[in-house]
Design an enzyme around this catalytic site. Structure first.
Site, mmCIF file in Angstrom:
data_model
loop_
_atom_site.group_PDB
_atom_site.id
_atom_site.type_symbol
_atom_site.label_atom_id
_atom_site.label_comp_id
_atom_site.label_asym_id
_atom_site.label_seq_id
_atom_site.Cartn_x
_atom_site.Cartn_y
_atom_site.Cartn_z
ATOM 1 N N GLU A 192 -10.126 -2.586 5.472
ATOM 2 C CA GLU A 192 -10.364 -1.896 4.434
ATOM 3 C C GLU A 192 -11.698 -1.320 4.303
ATOM 4 O O GLU A 192 -11.610 -0.401 3.039
ATOM 5 C CB GLU A 192 -9.622 -2.607 3.179
ATOM 6 N N ALA B 34 -5.044 -11.780 -10.411
ATOM 7 C CA ALA B 34 -4.074 -11.371 -11.690
ATOM 8 C C ALA B 34 -2.679 -11.492 -11.199
ATOM 9 O O ALA B 34 -1.914 -11.675 -12.153
ATOM 10 C CB ALA B 34 -4.448 -10.161 -12.353
ATOM 11 N N ASN C 272 -3.825 -5.471 -13.690
ATOM 12 C CA ASN C 272 -2.529 -5.831 -14.727
ATOM 13 C C ASN C 272 -2.727 -6.774 -15.556
ATOM 14 O O ASN C 272 -3.687 -7.994 -15.170
ATOM 15 C CB ASN C 272 -1.645 -5.993 -13.554
ATOM 16 N N ASP D 191 2.455 -3.507 -13.277
ATOM 17 C CA ASP D 191 1.495 -3.535 -12.317
ATOM 18 C C ASP D 191 0.689 -2.456 -12.002
ATOM 19 O O ASP D 191 0.170 -2.088 -10.783
ATOM 20 C CB ASP D 191 1.956 -4.098 -10.922
ATOM 21 N N CYS E 169 7.605 -18.082 -0.263
ATOM 22 C CA CYS E 169 7.074 -17.749 1.183
ATOM 23 C C CYS E 169 6.979 -16.214 1.635
ATOM 24 O O CYS E 169 6.116 -15.986 2.335
ATOM 25 C CB CYS E 169 7.900 -18.492 2.098
ATOM 26 N N HIS F 16 5.044 -14.296 4.559
ATOM 27 C CA HIS F 16 5.797 -14.148 5.809
ATOM 28 C C HIS F 16 6.933 -13.452 5.546
ATOM 29 O O HIS F 16 7.755 -13.461 4.745
ATOM 30 C CB HIS F 16 6.089 -15.731 6.120
#
Length: 732
Positions: free
Chosen positions: A88, A203, A284, A329, A656, A660
């Site tokens: 990024e 957060a 958020n 959010d 999880c 994943h």
């Protein structure tokens, strides 16, 4: 100490509309030469800041690569970074050296003309700290001044490095309480006149166990200077600085003191030397859903806000809250751009602009924080408008999902997120990598599904209705949800999920042209560069680097790199040759979703690479093909019950699925584990047997019975895949 050995050496349909120049360009003659809309000198031969200049424009005054010759752009050199996660950062180029950061905060220094590695710095992170990052172990860039390179590593430490050797000069721990809070640092550091400033993330995790702040450290020594908290402490605790007393009143005396309130600052830090103030956004609130219904909604300062503080003292100059009572959010941490433009009539003034996650494009007076404009740049249904007199959004009924699920635009991913937008003081347009998608927001306890908690979403969930939207499975887990057909009615023939590059006129306050970059599923397309050569450059998830005419949006070039591009490109010139560079690699928030066939990382190994282009270059070397992600090893024997499988599915989803996915992705697919890994499954999850590989123990979240159920669910899924695979296998 984390050691990464680089693998490879350095190697040498048009949707545009409205082709007229923007109102800003038309109103400022001679803009091409002087760039009066720029508040700072724009980048030229060098790219000395992450955003090109202190204003964060991601714009360059170079014109060698332009709208007349961009079709001849090709490969110059590549550097393999030796990792396979999200990239990024935007590189810097200073005095012929390229400096950048990769995953964990690893720093690379390269010869910018050839790609030859000069040095690397590995911050020595405990890989188990990956658990504290919501969205991969990414890093968004370095800063350089006076022969020193500054970076924040994923575990929240600041590092000052010798620019010639990479040797560490000083380090500082910016985390306030490691044993108690789940902080990480993924943003680019900010330099003021005498300080290094950084925020953090977290957060979304740990049931609201993080409290946002930024902190300043002496640029020469690393000594602590000041800290600004973005939200108040729990009720009854002392206020660390005066602004928090005001903020606390907006929460009310009865808010739950178990939560730390969120408001982290994980991106979007800017510094204006003229006013000597730091402008930053806050994330958020946590948890997302904090009230019983919309009537109880409070502002909850300073979440989802833009704040300006004095760079010397850390005291607040002004603030503006974009989303009061945030329950969606809607972080306000998207990168800012400073500009000189005439908003609302009259003469040009110095402003700060942001294309916010909540779908509105905000323009404020940089000195005072006065709101000058707030207009939707994407489809929005949570609010009808923003009242410029009060600064407050006018909420709709759709915004209230307390009693039943609502399809809210934009989604929690935002109409614009961390991927940088670019402002061209030549065209007067802002080029925004826009996400046009909703999410079905659910109050989990009220919807009566199997789950009333979801790690990363607290007591809510936001389901993206993309091509993988499985109503039966989602209803089983989260309770009743709308059908895909019902959701589609709101948008007619427009795809529910798409990404769009939009050229926005901040003076006329409208879209001038747009290009759809992906649809059906998120492409996780990249940030944007614009130049005085009348071009706009953006990478895509499909592996192409695209070049557009900055004024009209007409596509000029599409170069297949074979690598997923999320980061924003940059440009520089050495030896009379202009180059365009971009970091490539899939990850970030996308680790929570399986790759689709349209994405480059589905087809090819997700090699993290720095790709550099020049006019007359050759085709880009492609990464190795990705190993077949659909092969199921034979699973171990399993004796189970429907109740155990159902419990395992619920717990896998709850704890999880944040990291994943079942299918090709960045992290291991747990439904395709070899027998030896299944043999140590319990020790991995409860005791941290693979903590050195980044899988921290989860014994504070799940019980031994939970782990047994999760493994049973995964083995059962693997069994189904393996048996289907065997049926398709040719007879021997």
């Amino acid at each position: 100490m984390l050691r990464i050995k680089p693998r490879l050496p350095a190697l040498g349909l048009l949707c545009a509309f409205a082709v007229a120049a923007s109102s800003l360009q038309a109103g400022l003659p001679g803009l091409e030469a002087a760039f009066p809309a720029a508040t700072h000198p724009v980048a030229g031969d060098e790219w000395p800041h992450v955003g090109g200049d202190p204003a964060g424009t991601w714009f360059s005054g170079l014109t060698d690569i332009n709208d007349r010759n961009a079709s001849t752009l090709g490969f110059a050199w590549v550097y393999d970074m030796g990792t396979e996660r999200g990239q990024e950062a935007t590189p810097l180029v200073i005095d012929g050296v390229m400096y950048t950061s990769g995953v964990w905060g690893i720093v690379y220094a390269l010869d910018a003309a050839t790609g030859k590695l000069l040095w690397t710095f590995h911050p020595g992170i405990d890989p188990a700290s990956a658990r504290n990052a919501c969205c991969d172990t990414v890093n968004r860039g370095v800063a350089v001044r006076g022969g020193v390179v500054f970076v924040a590593s994923e575990d929240g430490r600041l590092h000052a490095l010798d620019a010639k050797t990479g040797a560490e000069k000083w380090t500082a721990d910016t985390i306030i309480s490691r044993e108690k809070y789940t902080y990480a640092s993924t943003g680019a550091v900010l330099l003021t006149s005498d300080s290094v400033v950084i925020g953090n993330s977290g957060a979304d995790l740990g049931d609201g166990s993080t409290r946002g702040y930024i902190s300043a450290w002496d640029i020469r020594t690393g000594a602590f200077k000041w800290r600004f908290f973005t939200v108040p402490p729990p009720p009854g605790q002392p206020f660390e600085h005066p602004e928090l007393e005001m903020a606390a009143k907006s929460w009310g005396a009865g808010h739950d003191g178990r939560y730390q309130n969120g408001g982290t600052v994980w991106d979007g830090l800017s510094y204006d030397a003229q006013t000597d103030q730091i402008v930053f956004g806050t994330a958020n609130a946590s948890p997302y859903s904090r009230v019983q219904n919309a009537a109880e909604r409070r502002d909850d300062l300073f979440n989802a806000s833009i704040i300006a503080v004095n760079a010397k003292t850390g005291r607040m100059n002004w603030y503006y809250q974009e989303t009061p009572g945030d329950a969606w959010d809607y972080d306000a941490v998207q990168k800012f751009v400073f500009a000189n433009i005439p908003v609302g009539g009259g003469e040009a003034r110095r402003v700060v602009m942001q294309a916010s996650k909540n779908g509105f494009f905000y323009t404020l007076d940089l000195k005072t924080g006065k709101l000058l404009a707030a207009d939707p740049f994407a489809y929005v249904n949570w609010a009808t408008r923003v009242d410029l007199a009060t600064g407050r959004p006018q909420f709709t009924e759709t915004a209230d999902y307390s009693a039943k699920p609502k399809n809210v635009y934009p989604s929690w991913a935002g109409a614009h997120t961390w991927n940088p937008m670019s402002f061209s003081p030549k065209t007067g347009l802002v080029y925004i990598p826009t996400i046009d998608q909703p999410n079905v927001m659910i109050n989990l306890p009220a919807n009566k599904g199997k789950l009333d908690h979801l790690e990363g979403f607290f007591n809510a969930n936001g389901i993206i209705p993309d091509d993988t939207y499985d109503e039966a499975t989602l209803t089983r887990l989260f309770g009743p949800i709308p059908t895909k057909a019902e959701l589609q009615q709101e948008r007619g023939k427009t795809s529910l999920v798409r990404e769009v590059l939009k050229a926005w006129d901040p003076v006329a306050r409208k879209v001038v042209w747009e290009q759809v970059t992906s649809e059906g599923n998120r492409g996780y397309d990249g940030g944007v560069l614009s130049t005085a050569g009348n071009i706009v450059v953006q990478g895509r998830g499909d592996g192409t680097l695209r070049v557009y005419n900055a004024a009209t949006g007409a596509q000029l070039a599409a170069i297949q790199t074979g690598s997923h591009i999320m980061a924003a490109p940059m440009t520089y010139r050495i030896g009379g040759v202009q180059y365009i560079a971009v970091q490539a690699g899939y990850g970030g928030v996308g680790i929570s979703y399986p790759l689709t066939p349209a994405q480059a990382a589905y087809r090819n190994r997700n090699a993290n690479r720095i790709l550099v282009f020049k006019l007359g270059g050759s085709p880009v070397p492609q990464p190795e093909p990705r190993p077949d992600p659909f092969t199921y090893p034979e699973p171990p024997a399993l004796k189970t019950t429907p109740a155990l499988l159902a419990h395992g599915e619920a717990k896998f989803t709850e704890f999880c699925s944040r990291c994943h996915v079942l299918g090709p992705g960045v992290t291991p697919d747990l439904s395709r584990l070899p027998r030896e890994v299944h043999g140590m499954f319990k020790d991995i999850v409860l005791k941290g047997a693979l903590a050195g590989s980044g899988m921290a123990p989860l014994n504070d979240m799940v019980s031994e019975y939970d782990v047994e159920a999760i493994q049973a669910y995964l083995i059962n899924t693997q069994r189904g895949g393996y048996e289907a695979q065997q049926r398709k296998a040719p007879a021997r």
